[in-house]
Design a protein around this motif. Sequence first.
Motif: not given
Length: 79
Positions: A6-7, A17-22, A35-44, A46-51
């Motif tokens: 992600v970095t 990619e986040l849109e695809g995960v959602v 789903s859990i893996e996707l959620y974790e990837r999505g959270a990462a 989202k955090k990257h985009c916010e930063a």
Amino acid sequence: MTERAVTEMSFEEAMAELEGVVSQLERGDVALEKSIELYERGAALKKHCEARLRAAEEKVKAIQLAEGAPVGTTPVEGL
């Protein structure tokens, strides 16, 4: 296929990619573990985009305007 770190992604790449995960999660046709893996990837993602957005906002704020023309900037690292 190995997921890209992600970095290493640009804002646009991470957002796409986040849109695809959602989209995958909203469909609900993914197994629980995936789903859990996707959620974790999505959270990462989202955090990257916010930063990246915060960094861009700080860079824009650093431009000081006087009568519509930049009078100086303060370097902002990270973009």
